[in-house]
Design a protein around this motif. Structure first.
Motif, PDB file in Angstrom:
ATOM      1  N   ARG A   1      35.446  47.491  34.115  1.00 28.89           N
ATOM      2  CA  ARG A   1      35.415  46.037  33.911  1.00 28.89           C
ATOM      3  C   ARG A   1      36.799  45.520  33.524  1.00 28.89           C
ATOM      4  O   ARG A   1      37.246  44.467  34.019  1.00 28.89           O
ATOM      5  N   ALA A   2      37.503  46.250  32.675  1.00 35.89           N
ATOM      6  CA  ALA A   2      38.827  45.806  32.238  1.00 35.89           C
ATOM      7  C   ALA A   2      39.808  45.758  33.401  1.00 35.89           C
ATOM      8  O   ALA A   2      40.640  44.836  33.489  1.00 35.89           O
ATOM      9  N   ASN A   3      39.742  46.733  34.282  1.00 37.64           N
ATOM     10  CA  ASN A   3      40.643  46.739  35.436  1.00 37.64           C
ATOM     11  C   ASN A   3      40.399  45.543  36.335  1.00 37.64           C
ATOM     12  O   ASN A   3      41.336  44.885  36.803  1.00 37.64           O
ATOM     13  N   ARG A   4      39.163  45.211  36.540  1.00 42.24           N
ATOM     14  CA  ARG A   4      38.835  44.082  37.409  1.00 42.24           C
ATOM     15  C   ARG A   4      39.121  42.752  36.725  1.00 42.24           C
ATOM     16  O   ARG A   4      39.435  41.756  37.377  1.00 42.24           O
ATOM     17  N   SER A   5      39.052  42.748  35.411  1.00 40.39           N
ATOM     18  CA  SER A   5      39.478  41.572  34.656  1.00 40.39           C
ATOM     19  C   SER A   5      40.992  41.375  34.772  1.00 40.39           C
ATOM     20  O   SER A   5      41.482  40.241  34.904  1.00 40.39           O
ATOM     21  N   ARG A   6      41.739  42.484  34.722  1.00 42.86           N
ATOM     22  CA  ARG A   6      43.192  42.413  34.895  1.00 42.86           C
ATOM     23  C   ARG A   6      43.545  41.862  36.281  1.00 42.86           C
ATOM     24  O   ARG A   6      44.425  41.007  36.405  1.00 42.86           O
ATOM     25  N   LEU A   7      42.861  42.332  37.302  1.00 43.08           N
ATOM     26  CA  LEU A   7      43.096  41.797  38.642  1.00 43.08           C
ATOM     27  C   LEU A   7      42.735  40.317  38.703  1.00 43.08           C
ATOM     28  O   LEU A   7      43.420  39.525  39.353  1.00 43.08           O
ATOM     29  N   GLY A   8      41.655  39.953  38.013  1.00 45.09           N
ATOM     30  CA  GLY A   8      41.286  38.547  37.961  1.00 45.09           C
ATOM     31  C   GLY A   8      42.380  37.700  37.325  1.00 45.09           C
ATOM     32  O   GLY A   8      42.703  36.604  37.818  1.00 45.09           O
ATOM     33  N   ALA A   9      42.978  38.198  36.245  1.00 44.53           N
ATOM     34  CA  ALA A   9      44.050  37.455  35.582  1.00 44.53           C
ATOM     35  C   ALA A   9      45.239  37.255  36.523  1.00 44.53           C
ATOM     36  O   ALA A   9      45.879  36.194  36.520  1.00 44.53           O
ATOM     37  N   GLU A  10      45.530  38.264  37.352  1.00 46.35           N
ATOM     38  CA  GLU A  10      46.623  38.136  38.318  1.00 46.35           C
ATOM     39  C   GLU A  10      46.329  37.052  39.347  1.00 46.35           C
ATOM     40  O   GLU A  10      47.253  36.451  39.907  1.00 46.35           O
ATOM     41  N   ALA A  11      45.043  36.826  39.608  1.00 48.48           N
ATOM     42  CA  ALA A  11      44.643  35.871  40.645  1.00 48.48           C
ATOM     43  C   ALA A  11      44.162  34.545  40.070  1.00 48.48           C
ATOM     44  O   ALA A  11      43.721  33.676  40.829  1.00 48.48           O
ATOM     45  N   GLY A  12      44.213  34.391  38.753  1.00 47.75           N
ATOM     46  CA  GLY A  12      43.717  33.159  38.138  1.00 47.75           C
ATOM     47  C   GLY A  12      42.211  33.071  38.142  1.00 47.75           C
ATOM     48  O   GLY A  12      41.649  31.978  38.243  1.00 47.75           O
ATOM     49  N   ALA A  13      41.542  34.207  38.025  1.00 51.53           N
ATOM     50  CA  ALA A  13      40.079  34.250  38.039  1.00 51.53           C
ATOM     51  C   ALA A  13      39.621  35.163  36.906  1.00 51.53           C
ATOM     52  O   ALA A  13      40.418  35.825  36.245  1.00 51.53           O
ATOM     53  N   LYS A  14      38.319  35.204  36.680  1.00 55.06           N
ATOM     54  CA  LYS A  14      37.797  36.070  35.626  1.00 55.06           C
ATOM     55  C   LYS A  14      37.745  37.526  36.090  1.00 55.06           C
ATOM     56  O   LYS A  14      38.138  38.447  35.353  1.00 55.06           O
ATOM     57  N   PHE A  15      37.256  37.746  37.306  1.00 49.72           N
ATOM     58  CA  PHE A  15      37.183  39.088  37.881  1.00 49.72           C
ATOM     59  C   PHE A  15      37.614  39.006  39.350  1.00 49.72           C
ATOM     60  O   PHE A  15      37.274  38.044  40.046  1.00 49.72           O
ATOM     61  N   ALA A  16      38.325  40.023  39.800  1.00 52.20           N
ATOM     62  CA  ALA A  16      38.765  40.013  41.199  1.00 52.20           C
ATOM     63  C   ALA A  16      38.818  41.435  41.746  1.00 52.20           C
ATOM     64  O   ALA A  16      38.887  42.420  40.998  1.00 52.20           O
ATOM     65  N   GLU A  17      38.783  41.504  43.076  1.00 51.90           N
ATOM     66  CA  GLU A  17      39.097  42.721  43.810  1.00 51.90           C
ATOM     67  C   GLU A  17      40.343  42.442  44.631  1.00 51.90           C
ATOM     68  O   GLU A  17      40.596  41.293  45.025  1.00 51.90           O
ATOM     69  N   ARG A  18      41.126  43.483  44.897  1.00 53.52           N
ATOM     70  CA  ARG A  18      42.434  43.295  45.534  1.00 53.52           C
ATOM     71  C   ARG A  18      42.555  44.171  46.788  1.00 53.52           C
ATOM     72  O   ARG A  18      42.238  45.361  46.770  1.00 53.52           O
ATOM     73  N   PHE A  19      43.025  43.545  47.835  1.00 50.59           N
ATOM     74  CA  PHE A  19      43.218  44.208  49.118  1.00 50.59           C
ATOM     75  C   PHE A  19      44.611  43.872  49.635  1.00 50.59           C
ATOM     76  O   PHE A  19      45.387  43.199  48.971  1.00 50.59           O
ATOM     77  N   GLN A  20      44.911  44.335  50.824  1.00 51.85           N
ATOM     78  CA  GLN A  20      46.148  43.971  51.505  1.00 51.85           C
ATOM     79  C   GLN A  20      45.857  43.654  52.956  1.00 51.85           C
ATOM     80  O   GLN A  20      44.870  44.128  53.533  1.00 51.85           O
ATOM     81  N   SER A  21      46.760  42.861  53.524  1.00 53.63           N
ATOM     82  CA  SER A  21      46.667  42.472  54.920  1.00 53.63           C
ATOM     83  C   SER A  21      48.045  42.596  55.545  1.00 53.63           C
ATOM     84  O   SER A  21      49.062  42.533  54.846  1.00 53.63           O
ATOM     85  N   GLU A  22      48.092  42.769  56.855  1.00 58.60           N
ATOM     86  CA  GLU A  22      49.383  42.881  57.519  1.00 58.60           C
ATOM     87  C   GLU A  22      50.178  41.586  57.433  1.00 58.60           C
ATOM     88  O   GLU A  22      51.403  41.599  57.525  1.00 58.60           O
ATOM     89  N   ALA A  23      49.497  40.480  57.264  1.00 59.02           N
ATOM     90  CA  ALA A  23      50.166  39.181  57.163  1.00 59.02           C
ATOM     91  C   ALA A  23      49.381  38.316  56.184  1.00 59.02           C
ATOM     92  O   ALA A  23      48.188  38.541  55.964  1.00 59.02           O
ATOM     93  N   PRO A  24      50.036  37.328  55.582  1.00 62.71           N
ATOM     94  CA  PRO A  24      49.287  36.424  54.676  1.00 62.71           C
ATOM     95  C   PRO A  24      48.137  35.758  55.418  1.00 62.71           C
ATOM     96  O   PRO A  24      48.208  35.489  56.618  1.00 62.71           O
ATOM     97  N   LEU A  25      47.075  35.492  54.691  1.00 65.52           N
ATOM     98  CA  LEU A  25      45.930  34.835  55.307  1.00 65.52           C
ATOM     99  C   LEU A  25      46.290  33.397  55.678  1.00 65.52           C
ATOM    100  O   LEU A  25      46.839  32.657  54.869  1.00 65.52           O
ATOM    101  N   ALA A  26      45.971  33.029  56.904  1.00 68.21           N
ATOM    102  CA  ALA A  26      46.234  31.660  57.349  1.00 68.21           C
ATOM    103  C   ALA A  26      45.353  30.674  56.598  1.00 68.21           C
ATOM    104  O   ALA A  26      45.730  29.536  56.358  1.00 68.21           O
ATOM    105  N   HIS A  27      44.169  31.115  56.248  1.00 73.65           N
ATOM    106  CA  HIS A  27      43.275  30.322  55.410  1.00 73.65           C
ATOM    107  C   HIS A  27      42.392  31.300  54.651  1.00 73.65           C
ATOM    108  O   HIS A  27      42.408  32.490  54.922  1.00 73.65           O
ATOM    109  N   SER A  28      41.661  30.798  53.691  1.00 72.25           N
ATOM    110  CA  SER A  28      40.950  31.683  52.765  1.00 72.25           C
ATOM    111  C   SER A  28      39.634  32.155  53.362  1.00 72.25           C
ATOM    112  O   SER A  28      38.592  31.597  53.129  1.00 72.25           O
TER     113      SER A  28
END
Length: 221
Positions: A191-218
């Motif tokens: 839970r703490a790890n996902r809370s940390r990711l949430g803080a990086e994203a301005g959210a309470k909890f988040a999951e983090r991935f990568q893409s070859e290019a930035p998302l054109a839209h969400s």
């Protein structure tokens, strides 16, 4: 929106479980495709591989039900994946039939060969799925490929705000596996790890991935 997660083994999906659950809760469709049944898992000791495969397939279906996702297993052998044509074509046929908008898999540099192979096979599948002579009715709509985050891969990070509801499902999935395998990694640490990711994203909890290019839209907003 339709989300397809492609992984070699049951329990690989923990890191995307909140994202899939969040989208299912808002009315989207999700599916998890496992390439093997993970029958060589060392946690099972001397148990015959066929019995391990049966148990781990049950795990996959149980977790998919927790998430609200469809579940499917392919018949490749554990620790045999190469990222080659046969695997890519099998994935491509699923993609062509199920027609996802987003596909999520392992990163291309993970230490486990099956994990790396799942990325390369999935990448090829997103080309093969567009070729009717390979898959029948082709899927030619754009598909966004995301992979699990790895800090030494220079690609844009994609954060998904899973919210408290998505996090609750992710914790249920994690706890299911942790209790079965007797992992030392605690729910509080998860839970703490996902809370940390949430803080990086301005959210309470988040999951983090990568893409070859930035998302054109969400896609995953």
């Amino acid at each position: 929106m339709r989300l397809l997660a492609v992984f070699p083994h049951p329990d690989d999906e923990i890191g995307v479980s909140g994202t899939l659950a969040k989208h299912v809760l808002r009315g989207d469709a999700a599916k998890i495709l496992w390439l093997t049944r993970g029958e060589l898992a060392s946690q099972f000791g001397e148990m015959p591989p066929d019995e391990v495969a049966r148990i781990r397939e049950e795990h996959g279906h149980t977790v998919a039900q927790m998430i609200g996702a469809e579940a499917q297993f392919l018949d490749f052998a554990d620790s045999s994946l190469t990222g080659g044509r046969d695997e890519a074509l099998a994935i491509a046929r699923v993609v062509a039939a199920w027609k996802p908008d987003v596909v999520i898999t392992w990163n291309p540099q993970d230490v486990h060969p099956d994990h790396r192979a799942s990325y390369w096979a999935t990448l090829s599948a997103l080309k093969f799925c567009r070729i009717p002579k390979l898959v029948g009715e082709a899927h030619r709509q754009p598909v966004r490929l995301l992979h699990y985050y790895r800090s030494d891969i220079p690609r844009p990070a994609v954060y998904v705000d899973v919210g408290e509801e998505g996090q609750a499902v992710a914790e249920k999935v994690f706890s299911f596996y942790r209790d079965f395998y007797k992992w030392e990694y605690s729910l509080e640490a998860f839970r703490a790890n996902r809370s940390r990711l949430g803080a990086e994203a301005g959210a309470k909890f988040a999951e983090r991935f990568q893409s070859e290019a930035p998302l054109a839209h969400s896609y995953l907003g």
